[in-house]
Design a protein around this motif. Structure first.
Motif, PDB file in Angstrom:
ATOM      1  N   ALA A 158      -7.184   0.880   5.868  1.00 27.56           N
ATOM      2  CA  ALA A 158      -6.304   1.907   6.245  1.00 27.56           C
ATOM      3  C   ALA A 158      -5.385   1.089   7.358  1.00 27.56           C
ATOM      4  N   ASP A 159      -5.595   0.184   8.189  1.00 29.57           N
ATOM      5  CA  ASP A 159      -4.555  -0.454   9.132  1.00 29.57           C
ATOM      6  C   ASP A 159      -3.404  -1.145   8.162  1.00 29.57           C
ATOM      7  N   LEU A 160      -3.761  -1.432   6.918  1.00 29.26           N
ATOM      8  CA  LEU A 160      -2.724  -2.069   6.335  1.00 29.26           C
ATOM      9  C   LEU A 160      -1.571  -1.322   5.922  1.00 29.26           C
ATOM     10  N   ALA A 161      -1.615   0.148   5.736  1.00 26.85           N
ATOM     11  CA  ALA A 161      -0.603   0.879   5.730  1.00 26.85           C
ATOM     12  C   ALA A 161       0.510   0.840   6.560  1.00 26.85           C
ATOM     13  N   ALA A 162       0.077   0.915   8.069  1.00 21.29           N
ATOM     14  CA  ALA A 162       1.041   0.662   9.196  1.00 21.29           C
ATOM     15  C   ALA A 162       1.682  -0.602   9.060  1.00 21.29           C
ATOM     16  N   ALA A 163       0.670  -1.701   9.083  1.00 23.66           N
ATOM     17  CA  ALA A 163       1.170  -3.158   9.102  1.00 23.66           C
ATOM     18  C   ALA A 163       1.825  -3.451   8.111  1.00 23.66           C
ATOM     19  N   SER A 164       3.015  -4.314   8.225  1.00 21.45           N
ATOM     20  CA  SER A 164       3.726  -4.946   7.089  1.00 21.45           C
ATOM     21  C   SER A 164       3.147  -6.230   6.765  1.00 21.45           C
ATOM     22  N   VAL A 165       2.226  -6.536   6.023  1.00 15.95           N
ATOM     23  CA  VAL A 165       1.492  -7.908   5.954  1.00 15.95           C
ATOM     24  C   VAL A 165       2.458  -8.710   4.659  1.00 15.95           C
ATOM     25  N   PRO A 166       3.312  -9.553   4.910  1.00 14.82           N
ATOM     26  CA  PRO A 166       3.994 -10.144   3.765  1.00 14.82           C
ATOM     27  C   PRO A 166       2.903 -11.004   2.968  1.00 14.82           C
ATOM     28  N   PRO A 167       3.087 -11.238   1.622  1.00 12.45           N
ATOM     29  CA  PRO A 167       2.327 -11.911   0.780  1.00 12.45           C
ATOM     30  C   PRO A 167       2.443 -13.403   1.157  1.00 12.45           C
ATOM     31  N   GLY A 168       1.072 -13.997   1.241  1.00 11.62           N
ATOM     32  CA  GLY A 168       0.940 -15.193   1.850  1.00 11.62           C
ATOM     33  C   GLY A 168       0.548 -15.534   3.446  1.00 11.62           C
ATOM     34  N   GLN A 169       0.886 -14.398   3.998  1.00  9.19           N
ATOM     35  CA  GLN A 169       0.209 -14.462   5.395  1.00  9.19           C
ATOM     36  C   GLN A 169      -1.353 -14.273   5.370  1.00  9.19           C
ATOM     37  N   ARG A 170      -2.038 -15.272   6.172  1.00  6.99           N
ATOM     38  CA  ARG A 170      -3.406 -15.398   5.998  1.00  6.99           C
ATOM     39  C   ARG A 170      -3.873 -14.281   7.340  1.00  6.99           C
ATOM     40  N   ILE A 171      -4.791 -13.507   6.651  1.00 12.19           N
ATOM     41  CA  ILE A 171      -5.504 -12.429   7.410  1.00 12.19           C
ATOM     42  C   ILE A 171      -7.174 -12.381   7.071  1.00 12.19           C
ATOM     43  N   ARG A 172      -7.574 -11.461   8.025  1.00 16.04           N
ATOM     44  CA  ARG A 172      -8.938 -11.211   7.741  1.00 16.04           C
ATOM     45  C   ARG A 172      -9.098  -9.645   7.113  1.00 16.04           C
ATOM     46  N   LEU A 173      -9.701  -9.313   6.326  1.00 20.24           N
ATOM     47  CA  LEU A 173      -9.724  -8.163   5.724  1.00 20.24           C
ATOM     48  C   LEU A 173     -11.201  -7.553   5.936  1.00 20.24           C
ATOM     49  N   GLY A 174     -11.627  -6.563   6.378  1.00 15.86           N
ATOM     50  CA  GLY A 174     -12.825  -6.008   6.526  1.00 15.86           C
ATOM     51  C   GLY A 174     -13.261  -4.478   6.383  1.00 15.86           C
ATOM     52  N   GLY A 175     -14.455  -4.354   6.009  1.00 16.78           N
ATOM     53  CA  GLY A 175     -14.821  -2.955   5.493  1.00 16.78           C
ATOM     54  C   GLY A 175     -16.027  -2.894   4.857  1.00 16.78           C
ATOM     55  N   LEU A 176     -16.157  -2.010   3.949  1.00 18.69           N
ATOM     56  CA  LEU A 176     -17.468  -1.828   3.042  1.00 18.69           C
ATOM     57  C   LEU A 176     -17.007  -2.432   1.647  1.00 18.69           C
ATOM     58  N   VAL A 177     -18.032  -3.022   0.976  1.00 13.20           N
ATOM     59  CA  VAL A 177     -17.868  -3.224  -0.459  1.00 13.20           C
ATOM     60  C   VAL A 177     -17.704  -1.843  -1.332  1.00 13.20           C
ATOM     61  N   GLU A 178     -16.768  -1.416  -1.874  1.00 12.45           N
ATOM     62  CA  GLU A 178     -16.916  -0.105  -2.413  1.00 12.45           C
ATOM     63  C   GLU A 178     -17.884  -0.066  -3.439  1.00 12.45           C
ATOM     64  N   LYS A 179     -18.640   1.075  -3.708  1.00 11.86           N
ATOM     65  CA  LYS A 179     -19.247   1.354  -4.656  1.00 11.86           C
ATOM     66  C   LYS A 179     -18.990   1.143  -6.203  1.00 11.86           C
ATOM     67  N   GLY A 180     -19.423   0.374  -7.083  1.00  8.97           N
ATOM     68  CA  GLY A 180     -19.075   0.318  -8.357  1.00  8.97           C
ATOM     69  C   GLY A 180     -17.661  -0.361  -8.742  1.00  8.97           C
ATOM     70  N   THR A 181     -17.400  -1.162  -7.934  1.00 10.51           N
ATOM     71  CA  THR A 181     -16.127  -1.911  -7.900  1.00 10.51           C
ATOM     72  C   THR A 181     -16.380  -3.316  -8.379  1.00 10.51           C
ATOM     73  N   ILE A 182     -17.654  -3.920  -8.111  1.00 12.20           N
ATOM     74  CA  ILE A 182     -17.995  -5.247  -8.278  1.00 12.20           C
ATOM     75  C   ILE A 182     -17.805  -5.869  -9.796  1.00 12.20           C
ATOM     76  N   VAL A 183     -16.827  -6.403 -10.235  1.00 10.61           N
ATOM     77  CA  VAL A 183     -16.773  -6.997 -11.725  1.00 10.61           C
ATOM     78  C   VAL A 183     -16.681  -8.428 -11.591  1.00 10.61           C
ATOM     79  N   ARG A 184     -17.603  -8.918 -12.155  1.00 11.99           N
ATOM     80  CA  ARG A 184     -17.751 -10.383 -12.271  1.00 11.99           C
ATOM     81  C   ARG A 184     -16.884 -10.929 -13.722  1.00 11.99           C
ATOM     82  N   GLY A 185     -16.160 -12.189 -13.423  1.00 12.24           N
ATOM     83  CA  GLY A 185     -15.394 -12.615 -14.486  1.00 12.24           C
ATOM     84  C   GLY A 185     -16.003 -14.039 -14.871  1.00 12.24           C
TER      85      GLY A 185
END
Length: 147
Positions: free
Chosen positions: A40-67
């Motif tokens: 939710a913080d990413l909506a307010a922050a303008s993070v440009p592509p390529g800028q290194r960040i840490r993204l935290g939260g919960l792994v959303e249920k039903g979204t794990i897809v192994r390639g």
């Protein structure tokens, strides 16, 4: 050159050297800094592509897809917003749905977060500090007291 002038030149040279060394150190540390964000913080922050960040939260249920190989796609959520994450590598043993996670990396040009490392909680009582504080602030995560 007098003795006083020699001493002064040695002191000035030493101070210049220390200043240059500390300046280079701070510059190098600044290049390695990665800021922590919840989805939710990413909506307010303008993070440009390529800028290194840490993204935290919960792994959303039903979204794990192994390639193919070690490729894994999943979403990280704070129950308000979700961010799609792609990761190539070996996931921690305790990585699973609805568990706390911190992914380090950068956004690609397509808006998908490309993680180069994924950290998961190590037991049922622990959640990464930044994730726990972010989820507590949003009223999503409460500490469970068990004996």
């Amino acid at each position: 050159m007098t003795r006083k002038q020699k001493r002064l030149s040695v002191i000035v040279t030493g101070l210049l050297f220390l200043g240059a060394a500390s300046g280079l150190t701070f510059y190098a540390l600044g290049q390695k800094a990665s800021y922590f964000y919840m989805p939710a913080d990413l909506a307010a922050a303008s993070v440009p592509p390529g800028q290194r960040i840490r993204l935290g939260g919960l792994v959303e249920k039903g979204t794990i897809v192994r390639g193919q190989g070690a490729m894994v796609a999943f979403s990280v959520t704070d129950t308000q917003r979700s961010v799609k994450v792609n990761y190539t590598g070996i996931l921690p043993d305790l990585f699973r749905e609805e568990q706390g996670v911190i992914a380090e990396g950068a956004f690609g040009p397509d808006g998908v977060f490309i993680a180069d490392s994924v950290l998961a909680k190590h037991d049922e009582r622990y959640m990464p500090k930044e994730v726990a504080e972010g989820l507590k602030a949003k009223g999503v995560w409460q500490v469970s007291v068990s004996k």
